[in-house]
Design an enzyme around this catalytic site. Structure first.
Site, PDB file in Angstrom:
ATOM      1  N   ASP A 469       0.816  -1.198  -0.026  1.00 16.89           N
ATOM      2  CA  ASP A 469      -0.160   0.058  -0.191  1.00 16.89           C
ATOM      3  C   ASP A 469       0.811   1.341   0.108  1.00 16.89           C
ATOM      4  OD1 ASP A 469      -2.422   1.257   0.275  1.00 16.89           O
ATOM      5  OD2 ASP A 469      -3.232   0.462   2.064  1.00 16.89           O
ATOM      6  N   ASP A 539     -10.611   1.745  -3.531  1.00 10.22           N
ATOM      7  CA  ASP A 539     -11.155   1.585  -2.188  1.00 10.22           C
ATOM      8  C   ASP A 539     -12.816   1.569  -2.069  1.00 10.22           C
ATOM      9  OD1 ASP A 539      -9.017   1.264  -0.647  1.00 10.22           O
ATOM     10  OD2 ASP A 539      -8.821   3.222   0.052  1.00 10.22           O
TER      11      ASP A 539
HETATM   12  C1  DGJ Z   1      -6.009   1.795   1.898  1.00  4.49           C
HETATM   13  C2  DGJ Z   1      -6.123   0.486   1.034  1.00  4.49           C
HETATM   14  O1  DGJ Z   1      -6.667   0.711  -0.379  1.00  4.49           O
HETATM   15  C3  DGJ Z   1      -7.414  -0.238   1.697  1.00  4.49           C
HETATM   16  O2  DGJ Z   1      -7.662  -1.486   1.323  1.00  4.49           O
HETATM   17  C4  DGJ Z   1      -6.765  -0.589   3.327  1.00  4.49           C
HETATM   18  O3  DGJ Z   1      -5.671  -1.629   2.964  1.00  4.49           O
HETATM   19  C5  DGJ Z   1      -6.038   0.679   3.744  1.00  4.49           C
HETATM   20  N1  DGJ Z   1      -5.426   1.341   3.009  1.00  4.49           N
HETATM   21  C6  DGJ Z   1      -5.478   0.291   5.226  1.00  4.49           C
HETATM   22  O4  DGJ Z   1      -4.667   1.266   5.667  1.00  4.49           O
END
Ligand code: DGJ
Length: 755
Positions: A469, A539
């Site tokens: 991430d 997301d």
């Molecule tokens: C952003 C990601 O896109 C989410 O799926 C998740 O992993 C969060 N970060 C966790 O902090």
């Protein structure tokens, strides 16, 4: 596929595409054509019209250049800008040689497309030289057998005696003889990434860029130039895509004489690179695709090329596991027992991988601390990562782990030990994003540290997957390790550090599946594909939003690269409640996962999820590696309908999904023409699900009759009928069951043997 070089004229042709340029009287390469294939046996030099116009400097603006520069009278956007030791920026790049190479050479330090065998690609390396500064430019043009695309990159070499500053170095420019195009981009924001947006080209400069240190949610490093009115199946389209994950620019300039120049590359706004004598700089590469038959053909070219010639390694052609991810199920709030409970539920439903998302390390109970301290939180996970991996293994599940290696929290031991490893301008406050700072990956010792930490984690437990991430962009871009005069190198050096880190980890753990992520799809770009075979698309896990996000993404990227999850309702980003059928139908078109707590599912939904996973596994080759076709898109018409289709390579199997966002009373008759089938084959059409929510909708309607759409479409149909007439979606009057909002239909097509 052919490269011919005759009398100073160069013609590269492959698939249905020709790319032609020729040297002018002084030896400067001038662009002639990129587009539909022309005979390689003819000369096209006569198309070079070098004319002088009022108020132009000679013929500088009258024809295209292979590498336009500044200072000699071409006032359009350049491909290369330098500042020589004397402060001047003028370059006069003339032919100094060329060679044709079998295959395609790699670009050291940068991700790049590749040919698996030497006869799959041909590369023309053109060398240009500026006599005064001693600068040499090598432009590489690669073509691939049977494919209508050209890959282009450059290498700038300082062969002079003085230092040079490179102020911009584009990966590609493209000259077009007229401006009659629409400019398409994949634009948006967090949770609504890569929506397809089109506008007419207008005089002057237009385009997109990122100065964020990542490609970003806002714009993808991709431009589409399509003829007005181009559809999925008709009209000329040109795509320009950059294999890079950092700051970029992608622009088009419509000149007052009616020509059009596009360029793509590292964003020059924050870029300066010092090139000492003997030093070289390599640009990322750009992939230019030509389609004579609309967006669909363009997408298919990108999809299959990026799937087979950019994605790399163990996972490239392998079936990706169906996963359950803990993020929306538990966020930061979980114990080992919770995770094992969820995993048991997931395993019972048919999942293959359990992903532990954020919150497993340091003192991380929210997003305010611990990034950088990658030690397992033993009060949450008493058995450590290894213990959890064992428990998951016992359930037959692989173990996936979320990490965010590039970041550090101020509340962390790493920050206390190495505040200088953080990006920021000395003497000024560092701005936080999501309570975090960014590590300076331009520094080799930071990359070494991260390699050591993550090598240790991956060696400590049986971990088969990483979700990598990146949850903020880069501000106060400045490296304490670079001298003041080299700060313009920071952003690109950061990217080189990131690619080196990923490359080393993939080399050490070749079977590791990496899913890249940046607050959802904020770094969904070609540059990460060689390391991370898939990316978290957004997301926003709402199925209806995903209709636009996944379709936009599919313009360039293959289904095998798109993480697509079914999440709980009401959806956490929007509060919308779409049926499980619709959520599943959308998530099938990608790498399927679930973003929910299986223990909280109703018995009916548990059965539904198990059926979805079983269906997906049965047709996984199709969903992950099949030919994807957008039949209808939310950017067409009133935006209320979408329909997608995947077809197997041999055209004997297909799945079709159609989606209606808002229900319509007494709907108009609607048929969906399919594509990609064999017109002469007989297909068994099975509407899905055979029972479940659709039949209960019919009962609620009180009609007591079977679903008319199911009844009318089920049976044997020839491919030509399915393409020309199509499937019936609605409009058979009072007996249409009211499906409500956010409805979907799914059809399985299987060719009947012997026909
Ligand atoms: C952003 C990601 O896109 C989410 O799926 C998740 O992993 C969060 N970060 C966790 O902090």
């Amino acid at each position: 596929m052919q490269i011919s070089c005759r009398d100073g004229e160069f013609h590269l042709s492959s698939g249905g595409m020709s790319y032609i340029f020729a040297l002018d009287g002084r030896g400067a390469p001038r662009h002639i054509h990129f587009g539909a294939a022309l005979s390689p046996d003819s000369s096209y030099r006569h198309l070079l019209r070098l004319v002088e116009r009022p108020f132009s400097i000679g013929s500088m603006e009258s024809a295209g250049w292979e590498c336009p520069t500044i200072g000699r009278g071409d006032f359009r956007i350049p491909a290369l800008e330098i500042e020589a030791a004397d402060g001047s920026g003028v370059l006069d790049l003339l032919y100094a040689g060329h060679r044709v190479i079998e295959g395609k050479p790699p670009i050291p330090g940068l991700p790049a497309t590749y040919a698996e065998t030497e006869d799959e690609a041909l590369t023309l390396e053109l060398c240009l030289r500026d006599a005064v500064s001693g600068l040499e430019l090598y432009i590489n043009y690669s073509i691939f057998e049977g494919t209508s695309l050209l890959v282009r990159s450059s290498r700038v070499c300082n062969r002079g005696r003085g230092a040079l500053s490179l102020n911009s170095a584009m990966s590609a420019v493209l000259e077009l003889p007229d401006p009659d195009y629409e400019l398409g981009t994949l634009s948006g924001a967090w949770a609504r990434e890569r929506h397809f947006v089109r506008r007419r080209l207008a005089p002057g400069l237009q385009g997109i860029s990122s100065r964020r240190g990542a490609s970003g949610h806002q714009h993808n490093p991709f431009l589409l130039l399509s003829r007005p009115g181009a559809t999925e199946t008709e009209g000329e389209c040109i795509g320009v895509s950059l294999v890079y994950s950092g700051c970029f620019t992608a622009e088009v300039e419509v000149h007052s004489h009616g020509t059009c120049r596009a360029r793509i590359g590292i964003d020059p706004a924050d870029f300066r690179w010092q090139l000492g004598p003997g030093q070289e700089f390599a640009t990322p590469e750009a992939v230019l695709v030509y389609s004579a038959r609309g967006l669909g053909e363009l997408s298919e070219t990108y999809n299959s090329f990026y799937r087979s010639n950019l994605a790399l390694g163990y996972w490239r052609d392998r079936h990706r596991p169906v996963l359950f991810n803990s993020w929306e199920a538990a966020y930061f709030d979980f114990t080992e027992n919770d995770l094992v409970g969820m995993a048991e539920g997931a395993a019972a439903l048919g999942a293959e991988l359990f992903v532990l998302d954020d919150g497993w390390f340091g003192l991380r109970d929210d997003d305010s601390s611990s990034l950088g301290d990658w030690a397992c939180n033993l009060s949450k996970l008493p058995g450590g990562l290894a213990g959890l991996a064992r428990a998951l293994g016992g359930l037959g599940l692989g173990f996936g782990l979320w990490v965010e290696p590039e970041m550090v929290s101020q509340k962390s031991q790493l920050f206390e030990a190495h505040p200088d490893w953080v990006i920021g301008v000395p003497g000024r406050p560092r701005s936080e994003g999501r309570n975090q700072l960014v590590l300076d990956l331009s520094r080799p010792e930071v990359v070494d540290h991260l390699y050591g930490v993550f090598h240790g984690i991956l060696s400590s437990a049986s971990i088969s997957y990483l979700k990598w991430d990146m949850n903020r962009h880069i501000s106060e871009a400045y490296s304490a390790a670079l001298p003041p005069g080299r700060q313009g190198e920071f952003f690109h050096r950061y990217m080189l550090g990131l690619y080196a880190l990923l490359g080393r980890l993939v080399e050490a753990f070749p079977e590791l599946l990496i899913e890249s992520c940046s607050g959802g799809g904020g770094r969904f770009d070609p540059g990460l594909l060689p390391f991370a075979s898939q990316a978290w698309t957004s997301d926003d896990s709402d199925a209806i939003e995903r209709l636009s996000i996944q379709a936009g993404t599919s313009l360039v990227y293959p289904l095998s690269s798109m993480g697509a999850h079914v999440s709980a309702v009401p959806n956490h980003q929007l509060g919308r409640s779409a049926s499980l059928d619709t959520r599943g139908a959308v998530a099938f078109f990608g790498v399927l996962g679930y973003e929910l707590d299986p223990r909280k599912l109703s018995e009916e939904d548990r059965r539904g999820v198990a059926a979805q996973i079983a269906f997906y596994k049965e047709h996984r080759q199709l969903f992950q590696f099949g030919r994807f076709l957008r039949l209808r898109s939310t950017w067409e018409g009133d935006g209320n309908e979408a329909a997608w289709m995947v077809v197997s390579e041999d055209r004997r199997e297909a799945v079709v999904a159609s989606f209606r966002i808002l229900g319509r009373p007494n709907p108009a008759s609607l048929r969906l023409g399919l594509r990609g089938l064999d017109p002469g084959l007989l297909y068994r059409v099975s509407p899905l699900p055979a029972e479940g929510s659709l039949s209960s909708a019919a009962l609620i309607a009180g009609a007591g009759s079977p679903d008319v759409v199911q009844r009318e479409n089920a049976g044997l149909r020839r491919g030509d009928e399915l393409e020309v007439i199509g499937l019936l979606l609605s409009g058979e009057g009072a007996f249409d069951p009211p499906a409500g909002d956010f409805s979907s239909r799914l059809f399985l097509l299987e060719a009947v043997f012997g026909h």
